[in-house]
Design a protein around this motif. Structure first.
Motif, PDB file in Angstrom:
ATOM      1  N   LEU A 146       0.856  -1.187   0.000  1.00 54.33           N
ATOM      2  CA  LEU A 146       0.000   0.000   0.000  1.00 54.33           C
ATOM      3  C   LEU A 146       0.889   1.232   0.000  1.00 54.33           C
ATOM      4  N   ALA A 147       0.819   2.036  -1.070  1.00 59.17           N
ATOM      5  CA  ALA A 147       1.561   3.291  -1.161  1.00 59.17           C
ATOM      6  C   ALA A 147       0.605   4.432  -0.813  1.00 59.17           C
ATOM      7  N   PRO A 148       0.886   5.197   0.252  1.00 57.11           N
ATOM      8  CA  PRO A 148      -0.043   6.256   0.666  1.00 57.11           C
ATOM      9  C   PRO A 148       0.173   7.560  -0.092  1.00 57.11           C
ATOM     10  N   PHE A 149       0.241   7.440  -1.410  1.00 61.19           N
ATOM     11  CA  PHE A 149       0.423   8.605  -2.273  1.00 61.19           C
ATOM     12  C   PHE A 149      -0.029   8.196  -3.673  1.00 61.19           C
ATOM     13  N   PRO A 150      -0.250   9.160  -4.566  1.00 63.20           N
ATOM     14  CA  PRO A 150      -0.647   8.818  -5.942  1.00 63.20           C
ATOM     15  C   PRO A 150       0.506   8.176  -6.706  1.00 63.20           C
ATOM     16  N   ALA A 151       0.171   7.381  -7.699  1.00 66.74           N
ATOM     17  CA  ALA A 151       1.191   6.713  -8.511  1.00 66.74           C
ATOM     18  C   ALA A 151       2.118   7.721  -9.186  1.00 66.74           C
ATOM     19  N   ASP A 152       1.615   8.922  -9.486  1.00 64.32           N
ATOM     20  CA  ASP A 152       2.441   9.943 -10.143  1.00 64.32           C
ATOM     21  C   ASP A 152       3.615  10.401  -9.278  1.00 64.32           C
ATOM     22  N   LEU A 153       3.551  10.160  -7.977  1.00 68.39           N
ATOM     23  CA  LEU A 153       4.626  10.586  -7.086  1.00 68.39           C
ATOM     24  C   LEU A 153       5.590   9.455  -6.759  1.00 68.39           C
ATOM     25  N   ASP A 154       5.419   8.308  -7.399  1.00 70.23           N
ATOM     26  CA  ASP A 154       6.327   7.200  -7.112  1.00 70.23           C
ATOM     27  C   ASP A 154       7.699   7.480  -7.692  1.00 70.23           C
ATOM     28  N   THR A 155       8.709   6.836  -7.103  1.00 70.00           N
ATOM     29  CA  THR A 155      10.070   6.964  -7.597  1.00 70.00           C
ATOM     30  C   THR A 155      10.148   6.449  -9.028  1.00 70.00           C
ATOM     31  N   GLU A 156      10.813   7.208  -9.893  1.00 71.06           N
ATOM     32  CA  GLU A 156      10.800   6.871 -11.314  1.00 71.06           C
ATOM     33  C   GLU A 156      11.441   5.523 -11.607  1.00 71.06           C
ATOM     34  N   ASP A 157      12.444   5.112 -10.807  1.00 72.88           N
ATOM     35  CA  ASP A 157      13.131   3.858 -11.087  1.00 72.88           C
ATOM     36  C   ASP A 157      12.618   2.689 -10.233  1.00 72.88           C
ATOM     37  N   MET A 158      11.396   2.815  -9.685  1.00 72.24           N
ATOM     38  CA  MET A 158      10.840   1.725  -8.884  1.00 72.24           C
ATOM     39  C   MET A 158      10.642   0.490  -9.758  1.00 72.24           C
ATOM     40  N   PRO A 159      11.114  -0.695  -9.346  1.00 67.80           N
ATOM     41  CA  PRO A 159      10.961  -1.907 -10.152  1.00 67.80           C
ATOM     42  C   PRO A 159       9.501  -2.209 -10.476  1.00 67.80           C
ATOM     43  N   ASP A 160       9.275  -2.749 -11.667  1.00 69.92           N
ATOM     44  CA  ASP A 160       7.911  -3.007 -12.135  1.00 69.92           C
ATOM     45  C   ASP A 160       7.182  -3.994 -11.230  1.00 69.92           C
ATOM     46  N   TRP A 161       7.893  -5.001 -10.684  1.00 67.53           N
ATOM     47  CA  TRP A 161       7.190  -5.994  -9.880  1.00 67.53           C
ATOM     48  C   TRP A 161       6.679  -5.385  -8.571  1.00 67.53           C
ATOM     49  N   ILE A 162       7.376  -4.348  -8.075  1.00 62.01           N
ATOM     50  CA  ILE A 162       6.888  -3.675  -6.876  1.00 62.01           C
ATOM     51  C   ILE A 162       5.674  -2.816  -7.221  1.00 62.01           C
ATOM     52  N   ARG A 163       5.740  -2.096  -8.318  1.00 64.35           N
ATOM     53  CA  ARG A 163       4.579  -1.305  -8.741  1.00 64.35           C
ATOM     54  C   ARG A 163       3.351  -2.192  -8.946  1.00 64.35           C
ATOM     55  N   ALA A 164       3.548  -3.365  -9.573  1.00 65.50           N
ATOM     56  CA  ALA A 164       2.424  -4.248  -9.859  1.00 65.50           C
ATOM     57  C   ALA A 164       1.775  -4.774  -8.585  1.00 65.50           C
ATOM     58  N   ARG A 165       2.537  -4.876  -7.506  1.00 64.73           N
ATOM     59  CA  ARG A 165       2.011  -5.395  -6.248  1.00 64.73           C
ATOM     60  C   ARG A 165       1.395  -4.291  -5.391  1.00 64.73           C
ATOM     61  N   THR A 166       1.484  -3.050  -5.843  1.00 64.65           N
ATOM     62  CA  THR A 166       1.128  -1.899  -5.015  1.00 64.65           C
ATOM     63  C   THR A 166      -0.288  -1.404  -5.271  1.00 64.65           C
ATOM     64  N   ILE A 167      -1.009  -1.164  -4.171  1.00 68.87           N
ATOM     65  CA  ILE A 167      -2.249  -0.393  -4.196  1.00 68.87           C
ATOM     66  C   ILE A 167      -1.869   1.056  -3.902  1.00 68.87           C
ATOM     67  N   TYR A 168      -2.124   1.959  -4.815  1.00 65.69           N
ATOM     68  CA  TYR A 168      -1.842   3.379  -4.597  1.00 65.69           C
ATOM     69  C   TYR A 168      -3.096   4.017  -3.987  1.00 65.69           C
ATOM     70  N   SER A 169      -3.010   4.319  -2.706  1.00 66.87           N
ATOM     71  CA  SER A 169      -4.199   4.848  -2.024  1.00 66.87           C
ATOM     72  C   SER A 169      -4.476   6.287  -2.417  1.00 66.87           C
ATOM     73  N   GLY A 170      -3.445   7.015  -2.842  1.00 67.34           N
ATOM     74  CA  GLY A 170      -3.586   8.458  -2.938  1.00 67.34           C
ATOM     75  C   GLY A 170      -3.513   9.046  -1.533  1.00 67.34           C
ATOM     76  N   PHE A 171      -3.615  10.352  -1.421  1.00 67.81           N
ATOM     77  CA  PHE A 171      -3.579  11.011  -0.122  1.00 67.81           C
ATOM     78  C   PHE A 171      -4.922  10.859   0.568  1.00 67.81           C
ATOM     79  N   LEU A 172      -4.904  10.370   1.788  1.00 63.17           N
ATOM     80  CA  LEU A 172      -6.126  10.107   2.533  1.00 63.17           C
ATOM     81  C   LEU A 172      -6.491  11.309   3.396  1.00 63.17           C
ATOM     82  N   GLY A 173      -7.758  11.475   3.640  1.00 65.36           N
ATOM     83  CA  GLY A 173      -8.217  12.579   4.485  1.00 65.36           C
ATOM     84  C   GLY A 173      -9.140  13.507   3.722  1.00 65.36           C
TER      85      GLY A 173
END
Length: 353
Positions: A146-173
């Motif tokens: 679970l990434a508590p931020f939008p996908a657009d703010l992810d690190t550019e070189d994050m491995p694809d398998w980690i991105r594929a396993r990630t739920i991007y919650s976006g900013f909560l509140g």
């Protein structure tokens, strides 16, 4: 009987606690929070709390000061009774409650403990460069991330398998109620940092005298009130940060999750001053905001002479850029995703009976 969800809550800063309360309160099943809650407003808890002993060593600076440790671990000091009791209480609650899922926010060691206890995990993945062996092992051990931020703010070189396993919650509140901007600059210091210094804040306010400066959060050396400029207002801790942000024409703050989420929710022009954090967590998030044209980024607290230009550049930002990162349904969507994950786990046959 509906099986519960447990949330492990890290005790550095307020963001983990706030996120756990939001997620736990949005779930349609029992939820228990496990952590060290001495600095939290426990009235906000969405369910039972399991208090864990503190695991920090004397003079804690984030490191365990061990010369050697297994490559899958970050923090494993030897001979610490608090850690022993902490892990024992987590294991005891899991054995008694039989949770369908553990949300781990955040700890490599707790994520691996839950896996050893045969509990599926949703491991929170914070911003920054987290491709070291312990993080990678924790990510592999998890059912989802679970990434508590939008996908657009992810690190550019994050491995694809980690991105594929990630739920991007976006900013909560929730976004604050709108209010007319009155030209003020709001400076926000979160719980996880050192706070502000009166001399530096006074210097900034004198450098931009035509703006009122409103400071939220802790400020050191407040004894020098006589030298404080008239346009500098110190509010300390406030219950409703959003009400102050709603009136701001410009917000100054760190790159912490809570601060960034509040600024995004309010849709405010932002001067981001990322603080040093392990794995470049805040710096990475700040760089992504700058890349999207959503913030002005400055490393370290600026000198007084730098403030007029920083304020000018900050006010020239298009607030639609940062407001575009907000997702009104982020919390409901995230809770629904967690519920779907829990139901899917419940539907599987249990190994061994």
């Amino acid at each position: 009987m509906t099986r519960p969800i447990g949330i492990y809550v890290h005790h550095q800063g307020a963001g983990h606690w706030q996120r756990a309360c939001l997620i736990g309160g949005a779930l349609d099943r029992p939820c228990t929070l496990l952590g060290t809650f001495a600095a939290c407003d426990r009235r906000d808890a969405p369910g039972p709390l399991i208090h864990l002993p503190d695991d920090r060593i004397a003079g804690f600076d984030g490191h365990d000061r061990e010369a050697d440790r297994p490559t899958s671990l970050h923090y494993a000091p030897l001979g610490h009774p608090g850690i022993r009791e902490r892990m024992a209480r987590i294991a005891a609650w899991i054995a008694e409650a039989d949770p369908v899922l553990m949300i781990v926010d955040v700890s490599v060691e707790v994520a691996l403990l839950c896996r050893l206890l045969s509990v599926p995990t949703l491991v929170v993945r914070l911003a920054g460069t987290r491709t070291d062996p312990p993080h990678l092992d924790a990510f592999r051990s998890a059912s989802r991330l679970l990434a508590p931020f939008p996908a657009d703010l992810d690190t550019e070189d994050m491995p694809d398998w980690i991105r594929a396993r990630t739920i991007y919650s976006g900013f909560l509140g929730a976004a604050p109620a709108p209010a007319p901007e009155d030209g003020r600059i709001v400076v926000v210091f979160g719980q996880g940092g050192e706070g502000g210094r009166l001399a530096a804040l006074s210097e900034a306010a004198r450098a931009v005298p035509d703006r009122a400066w409103h400071v939220l959060g802790p400020v050191q050396d407040v004894g020098g009130a006589a030298s404080r400029p008239a346009n500098l207002h110190l509010h300390g801790w406030v219950a409703d940060v959003g009400a102050h942000l709603a009136q701001a024409s410009l917000v100054v703050g760190s790159g912490g999750d809570g601060v960034v989420a509040a600024v995004v929710g309010a849709g405010k022009r932002f001067v981001c001053l990322p603080e040093p954090r392990p794995y470049d967590e805040q710096a990475s998030k700040a760089e992504a905001l700058a890349r999207l044209g959503a913030a002005i980024v400055q490393q370290g607290w600026p000198e007084g002479a730098d403030w007029p230009d920083l304020v000018r550049r900050g006010l020239a930002l298009d607030p639609a850029r940062i407001a575009g990162l907000a997702e009104p349904d982020a919390l409901a969507r995230t809770a629904a995703g967690i519920e779907a994950m829990a139901r899917e786990i419940e539907g599987r046959p249990r190994p061994g009976g």
